[in-house]
Design a protein around this motif. Structure first.
Motif, short mmCIF file in Angstrom:
data_model
loop_
_atom_site.label_atom_id
_atom_site.label_comp_id
_atom_site.label_asym_id
_atom_site.label_seq_id
_atom_site.Cartn_x
_atom_site.Cartn_y
_atom_site.Cartn_z
N ASP A 14 0.82 -1.21 0.00
CA ASP A 14 0.00 0.00 0.00
C ASP A 14 0.86 1.26 0.00
O ASP A 14 0.51 2.26 -0.64
N LEU A 15 1.99 1.22 0.67
CA LEU A 15 2.88 2.38 0.70
C LEU A 15 3.48 2.64 -0.68
O LEU A 15 3.54 3.79 -1.13
N ALA A 17 2.17 1.72 -3.53
CA ALA A 17 1.09 2.17 -4.41
C ALA A 17 0.83 3.66 -4.23
O ALA A 17 0.67 4.40 -5.21
N HIS A 18 0.80 4.10 -2.99
CA HIS A 18 0.60 5.54 -2.73
C HIS A 18 1.75 6.35 -3.32
O HIS A 18 1.53 7.38 -3.98
N ALA A 19 2.99 5.92 -3.07
CA ALA A 19 4.16 6.66 -3.56
C ALA A 19 4.16 6.74 -5.08
O ALA A 19 4.44 7.79 -5.66
N ARG A 20 3.83 5.64 -5.73
CA ARG A 20 3.78 5.66 -7.20
C ARG A 20 2.72 6.64 -7.71
O ARG A 20 2.95 7.39 -8.64
N ALA A 21 1.57 6.64 -7.06
CA ALA A 21 0.49 7.54 -7.48
C ALA A 21 0.86 9.00 -7.23
O ALA A 21 0.56 9.88 -8.03
N ALA A 22 1.52 9.26 -6.11
CA ALA A 22 1.85 10.64 -5.73
C ALA A 22 3.11 11.16 -6.42
O ALA A 22 3.34 12.37 -6.43
N SER A 23 3.89 10.26 -6.99
CA SER A 23 5.20 10.65 -7.53
C SER A 23 5.14 11.37 -8.86
O SER A 23 6.16 11.93 -9.29
N GLY A 24 4.01 11.35 -9.52
CA GLY A 24 3.94 11.97 -10.83
C GLY A 24 4.83 11.30 -11.85
O GLY A 24 5.32 11.95 -12.78
N GLY A 25 5.09 10.03 -11.66
CA GLY A 25 5.91 9.29 -12.61
C GLY A 25 7.38 9.24 -12.29
O GLY A 25 8.15 8.60 -13.00
N LEU A 27 9.26 8.05 -9.25
CA LEU A 27 9.31 7.45 -7.93
C LEU A 27 10.65 7.72 -7.24
O LEU A 27 10.69 7.98 -6.03
N SER A 28 11.73 7.70 -7.97
CA SER A 28 13.05 7.96 -7.38
C SER A 28 13.11 9.35 -6.75
O SER A 28 13.60 9.52 -5.64
#
Length: 70
Positions: A14-15, A17-25, A27-28
């Motif tokens: 879940d963490l 998934a949230h980071a991927r969604a919030a990262s705007g593409g 993630l790094s």
């Protein structure tokens, strides 16, 4: 540009998934931002101690020189 290293970490689904969604593409960049923020929080006690010591030094200098040096 700073040197980069590839690192593998295991995180809850879940963490991530949230980071991927919030990262705007990017993630790094998102993870780097989060780690840098934590780095600052980790350093806060040392910074606070330094500021308290600096305040003590300023008061001592003001006593010696009779002026506001802060």
């Amino acid at each position: 540009m700073s040197t980069r290293t590839r690192t593998t970490v295991s995180l809850p689904v879940d963490l991530v998934a949230h980071a991927r969604a919030a990262s705007g593409g990017n993630l790094s960049a998102y993870v780097e931002h989060a780690l840098r923020a934590q780095q600052l929080r980790d350093a806060a006690p040392a910074v606070r101690a330094w500021r308290e010591q600096a305040a003590d030094d300023s008061e001592e200098l003001a006593d010696v020189f009779g002026e506001d040096v802060a």
